[in-house]
Design an enzyme around this catalytic site. Structure first.
Site, PDB file in Angstrom:
ATOM      1  N   ARG A 165      11.775  -5.497 -23.106  1.00 21.81           N
ATOM      2  CA  ARG A 165      12.952  -6.151 -23.706  1.00 21.81           C
ATOM      3  C   ARG A 165      13.381  -7.239 -22.736  1.00 21.81           C
ATOM      4  NH1 ARG A 165      18.153  -3.671 -26.777  1.00 21.81           N
ATOM      5  NH2 ARG A 165      16.546  -3.685 -28.388  1.00 21.81           N
TER       6      ARG A 165
ATOM      7  N   CYS B  13      21.098  -4.068 -37.910  1.00 21.74           N
ATOM      8  CA  CYS B  13      20.198  -3.497 -36.897  1.00 21.74           C
ATOM      9  C   CYS B  13      20.945  -2.604 -35.918  1.00 21.74           C
ATOM     10  CB  CYS B  13      19.499  -4.628 -36.149  1.00 21.74           C
ATOM     11  SG  CYS B  13      20.654  -5.793 -35.396  1.00 21.74           S
TER      12      CYS B  13
ATOM     13  N   HIS C 263      12.610  -9.814 -32.936  1.00 23.31           N
ATOM     14  CA  HIS C 263      12.786  -8.358 -32.831  1.00 23.31           C
ATOM     15  C   HIS C 263      11.863  -7.684 -33.859  1.00 23.31           C
ATOM     16  CE1 HIS C 263      14.423  -4.678 -31.590  1.00 23.31           C
ATOM     17  NE2 HIS C 263      15.680  -4.779 -31.992  1.00 23.31           N
TER      18      HIS C 263
ATOM     19  N   ARG D 282      13.422   3.695 -36.891  1.00 23.12           N
ATOM     20  CA  ARG D 282      12.848   3.075 -35.691  1.00 23.12           C
ATOM     21  C   ARG D 282      11.880   4.060 -35.027  1.00 23.12           C
ATOM     22  NH1 ARG D 282      15.639  -1.086 -33.071  1.00 23.12           N
ATOM     23  NH2 ARG D 282      13.782  -1.134 -31.759  1.00 23.12           N
TER      24      ARG D 282
ATOM     25  N   GLN E  13      12.310  -3.948 -35.068  1.00 27.62           N
ATOM     26  CA  GLN E  13      13.459  -3.754 -35.951  1.00 27.62           C
ATOM     27  C   GLN E  13      13.096  -4.102 -37.393  1.00 27.62           C
ATOM     28  OE1 GLN E  13      16.729  -2.625 -35.131  1.00 27.62           O
ATOM     29  NE2 GLN E  13      16.753  -2.493 -37.365  1.00 27.62           N
TER      30      GLN E  13
ATOM     31  N   ASP F   9      23.933  -9.142 -38.548  1.00 30.43           N
ATOM     32  CA  ASP F   9      23.753  -8.739 -37.149  1.00 30.43           C
ATOM     33  C   ASP F   9      24.984  -9.240 -36.404  1.00 30.43           C
ATOM     34  OD1 ASP F   9      22.763  -8.037 -34.639  1.00 30.43           O
ATOM     35  OD2 ASP F   9      21.264  -9.632 -34.555  1.00 30.43           O
TER      36      ASP F   9
END
Ligand code: CP
Ligand code: NVA
Length: 320
Positions: free
Chosen positions: A100, A261, A127, A289, A130, A221
């Site tokens: 990340r 998300c 991402h 996830r 996601q 988001d």
């Protein structure tokens, strides 16, 4: 495929296989319990995380492997030593790197330098994990996502980018509803075209919230992504008329799902009433996830075992 950095790199076949294996993993977790026995992943994170960190750690463990968290929140990748040296150390001990990072270039460099698979666990640009969980979640709800319309509203950021790619790979239409100052990246329409699997699916960007009309799912988001905290005031001002409210959901003319998300800034980009409504899929997205990333780890780290499993499964269903 060695790495999972961007959905733009995926073939439609790989994407479909990934979704198929995700469903198998979710349905029959016990079949996969030892498939990554003796393997380990390092989770190198420059930013905070709840979902990504925990689902990768738990995912590795549930597959018989192990995971080690490497906290880079106080330093930057490439700061203390070069990215090349980090990669060449990690590959000696681990079988996979989940990174990340702030800069997308950093995760790309890590993948170029390491001989082991590198998974993008969120960069400033994308991402992909996601968006994989999100399409999987919608597929569970609708059976078939092809022909549906997903509306992304708010900041045209990393999550929006990966959703554009995921929608194209899945034959969905995507409408991005954002202020001009926060629209999706410039090549979005072009990338959608080249990835799209459906002649009728389309991508468009609009500044007007009227763009939500006809949407089957509405996604938002945070307005202030990690690393953008200093821009909070400007961002809240630019985005305030894009808050997802019950009225906005009703303006679709449908009964759309709500998606996020997470983490959410409640009553900023979305009201409590929408987050907590029966249309909200946010916790299902979070749960998924785990399942989809287990499938991803399996396809990257044990593709032969997965293939063998799929052959046996096909044989079993043919016999029945
Ligand atoms: N959605 C997501 O990636 O959450 P985290 O930042 O908690 O990992
Ligand atoms: N856009 C957000 C997503 C967090 C999962 C961020 O980058 O902070």
């Amino acid at each position: 495929m060695k790495d999972f950095l961007s959905l733009k790199d995926l073939s439609v076949e790989w994407w479909k296989q990934l979704l198929h294996v995700s469903a198998e993993v979710k349905q029959r977790p016990s079949y996969f319990r030892q498939m990554l026995g003796g393997k380990s992943s390092v989770l190198l994170f420059e930013k905070s995380s709840l979902r990504t960190r925990l689902t990768f750690e738990l995912g590795m463990k549930q597959l018989g492997g192990d995971a080690v968290f490497l906290d880079y929140r106080e330093s930057r990748l490439g700061g203390r030593e070069s990215i090349t040296d980090v990669a060449r150390n990690l590959e000696r001990w681990f079988d996979c790197i989940v990174a990340r990072t702030f800069s997308h270039e950093a995760v790309v460099q890590l993948a170029e330098q390491a001989s082991i698979p590198v998974i993008n666990g969120l960069s400033d640009a994308e991402h992909p994990c996601q968006a994989l969980a999100d399409v999987f979640t919608l597929q569970e709800k609708w059976g078939e996502v092809q022909g549906k319309t997903l509306a992304f509203i708010g900041d045209g950021n990393n999550v929006c980018t990966s959703l554009i790619h995921a929608a194209a790979l899945s034959g969905m239409s995507l409408v991005a509803v954002t202020p001009g100052s926060h629209q999706p990246y410039p090549e979005a329409a072009q990338d959608f075209e080249s990835l799209s699997t459906s002649a009728t699916a389309s991508y468009r960007w609009t500044e007007s919230v009227d763009g939500l009309q006809g949407a089957d799912a509405v996604y938002t988001d945070t307005w202030v992504s990690m690393g953008q905290e200093e821009e909070t005031r400007e961002r809240v001002r630019a985005l305030q008329s894009y808050q997802v409210t019950p009225e906005l959901m009703a303006s679709t003319g449908k009964d759309p799902y709500f998606m996020h998300c997470l983490p959410a800034h409640r009553n900023q980009e979305v009201t409590d009433s929408v987050m907590d409504s029966s249309q909200s899929l946010v916790y299902e997205q979070a749960e998924n996830r785990l399942h989809v990333q287990k499938a991803l780890l399996l396809l990257l780290l044990a593709p032969k075992e997965v293939e063998r499993y799929l052959r046996l499964e096909k044989f079993a269903s043919w016999k029945n």
